[in-house]
Design an enzyme around this catalytic site. Structure first.
Site, PDB file in Angstrom:
ATOM      1  N   SER A 147      -7.447  -6.964  10.859  1.00  0.00           N
ATOM      2  CA  SER A 147      -7.692  -6.126   9.840  1.00  0.00           C
ATOM      3  C   SER A 147      -6.945  -6.595   8.455  1.00  0.00           C
ATOM      4  O   SER A 147      -5.927  -7.226   8.392  1.00  0.00           O
ATOM      5  CB  SER A 147      -6.671  -4.904  10.234  1.00  0.00           C
ATOM      6  OG  SER A 147      -6.619  -4.033   9.269  1.00  0.00           O
ATOM      7  N   SER A 195      -9.171  -2.325   5.188  1.00  0.00           N
ATOM      8  CA  SER A 195      -8.709  -1.004   4.895  1.00  0.00           C
ATOM      9  C   SER A 195      -9.263  -0.784   3.516  1.00  0.00           C
ATOM     10  O   SER A 195      -9.025  -1.168   2.532  1.00  0.00           O
ATOM     11  CB  SER A 195      -7.085  -1.389   4.800  1.00  0.00           C
ATOM     12  OG  SER A 195      -6.406  -2.000   5.926  1.00  0.00           O
ATOM     13  N   LEU A 196     -10.062   0.312   3.600  1.00  0.00           N
ATOM     14  CA  LEU A 196     -10.666   0.735   2.365  1.00  0.00           C
ATOM     15  C   LEU A 196      -9.732   2.113   1.516  1.00  0.00           C
ATOM     16  O   LEU A 196      -9.688   1.822   0.544  1.00  0.00           O
ATOM     17  CB  LEU A 196     -12.195   1.246   2.911  1.00  0.00           C
ATOM     18  CG  LEU A 196     -12.914   1.615   1.341  1.00  0.00           C
ATOM     19  CD1 LEU A 196     -13.422   0.329   0.694  1.00  0.00           C
ATOM     20  CD2 LEU A 196     -14.501   1.929   2.301  1.00  0.00           C
ATOM     21  N   HIS A 197      -9.627   3.152   2.439  1.00  0.00           N
ATOM     22  CA  HIS A 197      -8.683   4.183   2.049  1.00  0.00           C
ATOM     23  C   HIS A 197      -9.177   4.792   0.649  1.00  0.00           C
ATOM     24  O   HIS A 197      -8.514   5.979   0.321  1.00  0.00           O
ATOM     25  CB  HIS A 197      -7.346   3.580   1.724  1.00  0.00           C
ATOM     26  CG  HIS A 197      -7.087   3.006   2.957  1.00  0.00           C
ATOM     27  ND1 HIS A 197      -6.814   3.589   4.245  1.00  0.00           N
ATOM     28  CD2 HIS A 197      -6.476   1.597   3.329  1.00  0.00           C
ATOM     29  CE1 HIS A 197      -6.572   2.698   5.120  1.00  0.00           C
ATOM     30  NE2 HIS A 197      -6.030   1.416   4.510  1.00  0.00           N
ATOM     31  N   GLY A 239       2.461  -6.481   8.118  1.00  0.00           N
ATOM     32  CA  GLY A 239       1.737  -7.780   7.488  1.00  0.00           C
ATOM     33  C   GLY A 239       0.381  -7.851   6.959  1.00  0.00           C
ATOM     34  O   GLY A 239      -0.308  -6.759   7.871  1.00  0.00           O
ATOM     35  N   GLU A 240      -0.049  -8.751   6.013  1.00  0.00           N
ATOM     36  CA  GLU A 240      -1.506  -8.661   6.038  1.00  0.00           C
ATOM     37  C   GLU A 240      -1.973 -10.303   6.561  1.00  0.00           C
ATOM     38  O   GLU A 240      -1.461 -11.165   6.011  1.00  0.00           O
ATOM     39  CB  GLU A 240      -1.585  -8.806   4.443  1.00  0.00           C
ATOM     40  CG  GLU A 240      -3.122  -9.477   3.612  1.00  0.00           C
ATOM     41  CD  GLU A 240      -4.288  -8.769   4.468  1.00  0.00           C
ATOM     42  OE1 GLU A 240      -4.379  -7.614   4.155  1.00  0.00           O
ATOM     43  OE2 GLU A 240      -4.833  -9.351   4.942  1.00  0.00           O
ATOM     44  N   ASN A 284       0.416   9.036   8.738  1.00  0.00           N
ATOM     45  CA  ASN A 284       1.786   9.673   9.396  1.00  0.00           C
ATOM     46  C   ASN A 284       2.690   9.413   8.385  1.00  0.00           C
ATOM     47  O   ASN A 284       3.222   8.477   7.911  1.00  0.00           O
ATOM     48  CB  ASN A 284       1.982   8.193  10.501  1.00  0.00           C
ATOM     49  CG  ASN A 284       0.929   8.506  11.684  1.00  0.00           C
ATOM     50  OD1 ASN A 284       0.918   9.435  12.436  1.00  0.00           O
ATOM     51  ND2 ASN A 284      -0.033   7.408  11.779  1.00  0.00           N
ATOM     52  N   CYS A 304       0.757  -1.040  -0.103  1.00  0.00           N
ATOM     53  CA  CYS A 304       0.044  -0.039  -0.032  1.00  0.00           C
ATOM     54  C   CYS A 304       0.897   1.209  -0.101  1.00  0.00           C
ATOM     55  O   CYS A 304       2.046   1.353   0.641  1.00  0.00           O
ATOM     56  CB  CYS A 304      -0.923   0.051   1.203  1.00  0.00           C
ATOM     57  SG  CYS A 304      -1.894  -1.488   1.067  1.00  0.00           S
ATOM     58  N   CYS A 362      -0.126   4.302  13.490  1.00  0.00           N
ATOM     59  CA  CYS A 362      -0.588   3.489  12.484  1.00  0.00           C
ATOM     60  C   CYS A 362       0.014   3.646  10.949  1.00  0.00           C
ATOM     61  O   CYS A 362       0.171   4.814  10.864  1.00  0.00           O
ATOM     62  CB  CYS A 362      -2.162   3.844  12.041  1.00  0.00           C
ATOM     63  SG  CYS A 362      -3.309   2.366  12.085  1.00  0.00           S
TER      64      CYS A 362
END
Ligand code: SF4
Length: 386
Positions: free
Chosen positions: A200, A222-224, A168-169, A300, A116, A343
Site C-alpha cells: 500500500s 491511498s487516494l483519499h 510507514g510508507e 478511526n 497524512c 486502519c
C-alpha cells in the site's frame, strides 16, 4: 564479528552467504526452509544440515526475532503486537482473522515521513526505516506463534495474506521492502501468491514503476481525495506527485500486476471528502482511466487529527454513487477498534527526527465542505473547521 541475522536475507542473499561459508547452494534452500517454514531459530535442531555447517552457523549467524513489548487481543479476534526495535522505537503488527483467511498487517518504518492528516502514524513523525530482517521478523513471529496458539494442524498456515499497511510508507523503504516481499513469495519461504501480498502506497511514483519491474505484487493506493487541492492537504506527497501522474503510474503497473485492478483506499472524513459531489468527482476521475476497486475506510478518530468519522449513511450513499457508476466499491469492516488496531490507528513509539508534531499542528485547519453546496471541480463552498 557481529553475528549476521539470517532473517535479513531472501533466498538469493542466503545462498550468497552460504557460498561465503564454502557451502553448496542447496544448503541455503534447506536452511531457508528451516527458518521460514518450520520457524526454527536453533541451528542444533536443523537435523538435515551437516554438523560442520551447523557449527559454522553457530559462529557467524543468528536467527533473531524482535522483542515483543506488548500484545493486545480484540474481542473480534484481532491481535496487535508492539515490537521493540531498539533506540526507543517500537512498531506495530496486526493479525486479522477471517473465516477464509488470516491477514497480517506489517510495518515497514518506525514512524512515517509522509504525514497524512488522518493517520496516527503520520502524526508521530519518522525515526528510521526497518531493515529487511525487521520486516520479515514480524511475519516470522506471527506465523509460528499463531500456528501454536491456534493449534493448527501440520501444513496449515495461520497467515494467508500480507498487507504492507502498518506503520510507514513501504515505497520509501524500497531497498529493504523488496527482499522482504521475496521471502513472503518464495515457495521455500511462506509461499504466498503475488495476489495475496499487497503493498500500500501513498503514491511514491518512481518506486511504483520499480516495483512493477522488480516484484509486482498487488497494489493499493491511498487516494483519499478526488482532486489535487484536497489531496494536497490530506496526503502531502501529492504536492510532489499529482493525481493524474499517479493514475498513469497505476496504469503502467497493471501491465505486470497479479490482479487486473488497482485498489484505491479512501478514508471517509466527515465533511471533508465524503459528499455526493466528491463521489461524482471520483467517478469522473477513475471511471474511464483505470481499472480499479474502491475501498471506503471508516475513519478511526484520534484527538490530534481534528477530524471525525463520516456518518454511516453518508458512507453508504457515497458507495452507492460509485457502484451506480459501475465502480466496484466496498466498505471496509472495522476490525480491532477496541485495541486501536484499525486502519490509521497504528502508533507504536517513534523517536521522531522530523518534528512532525510541530509541522502538523502548524498546518491550517482542514476545510469542511458544506453538504448541499455546489459541486464541480473541487469543493467550492467551504468553511474552516473550528
Ligand atoms: S497513511 Fe501511510 S503514508 Fe500516510 S502517514 Fe500514515 S503510514 Fe504514512
Amino acid at each position: 564479528m557481529n553475528a549476521v541475522n539470517l532473517l535479513e536475507f531472501d533466498l538469493d542473499g542466503l545462498t550468497a552467504f552460504c557460498e561465503q561459508l564454502g557451502e553448496k547452494r542447496f544448503r541455503a534452500t534447506q536452511l531457508f526452509h528451516w527458518i521460514h517454514q518450520k520457524g526454527a531459530s536453533d541451528f542444533t535442531l536443523m537435523s538435515d544440515l551437516a554438523k560442520s555447517l551447523r557449527d559454522k552457523l553457530a559462529g557467524t549467524a543468528t536467527i533473531s526475532a524482535l522483542t515483543v513489548a506488548s500484545e493486545q487481543a480484540s474481542s473480534d479476534g484481532t491481535i496487535k503486537w508492539l515490537f521493540d526495535v531498539g533506540g526507543g522505537n517500537a512498531v506495530e503488527t496486526v493479525f486479522i482473522p477471517e473465516d477464509d483467511r488470516g491477514t497480517l498487517c506489517v510495518s515497514s518504518q518506525a514512524g512515517c515521513a509522509v504525514g497524512c492528516r488522518f493517520c496516527s502514524t503520520g502524526h508521530q513523525g519518522f525515526s528510521r526505516n526497518l531493515s529487511t530482517g525487521e520486516i520479515v521478523a514480524q511475519l516470522w513471529f506471527a506465523e509460528h506463534h499463531l500456528r501454536q496458539r491456534l493449534r493448527l494442524a501440520a501444513g496449515e498456515r495461520a497467515i494467508t495474506n500480507v498487507v504492507m499497511m502498518g506503520m510507514g510508507e513501504p515505497l520509501q523503504n524500497y531497498a529493504a521492502l523488496v527482499p522482504s516481499l521475496r521471502v513472503m513469495l518464495d515457495d521455500h519461504g511462506y509461499g504466498l501468491s503475488r495476489r495475496r501480498v499487497t503493498v500500500s502506497t501513498s503514491g511514491v511514483l518512481p518506486m511504483i514503476d520499480r516495483l512493477r519491474d522488480d516484484c509486482p505484487v498487488a497494489l493499493a493506493v491511498s487516494l483519499h481525495a478526488p482532486n489535487d487541492t484536497l489531496r494536497d492537504d490530506l496526503v502531502p506527497l501529492n504536492r510532489k506527485y499529482r493525481i493524474d501522474e499517479l493514475l498513469a503510474a497505476c496504469q503502467r503497473y497493471l501491465d505486470k500486476a497479479p490482479r487486473d485492478f488497482i485498489t484505491f483506499e479512501y478514508c471517509m472524513l466527515d465533511g471533508v471528502n465524503d459528499t455526493p459531489e466528491h463521489a461524482l468527482q471520483l467517478v469522473e476521475l477513475v471511471r474511464d482511466s483505470i481499472a480499479c476497486k474502491l475501498n471506503l475506510i471508516p475513519f478511526n478518530p484520534f484527538p490530534e487529527s481534528g477530524l471525525k468519522r463520516s456518518p454511516r449513511d453518508r458512507v453508504t450513499a457515497f458507495a452507492r454513487i460509485l457502484q451506480d457508476a459501475g465502480i466496484v466499491t466496498t466498505i471496509r469492516k472495522t476490525r480491532g477498534d477496541d485495541i486501536d488496531a484499525a486502519c490509521g490507528q497504528l502508533a507504536g513509539e517513534v523517536q521522531d527526527r522530523t518534528r512532525a508534531r510541530e509541522r502538523l499542528s502548524a498546518r491550517a485547519p482542514i476545510r469542511i465542505h458544506r453538504p448541499g453546496a455546489a459541486g464541480g471541480a473541487g469543493p467550492k463552498k467551504q468553511e474552516t473547521k473550528a
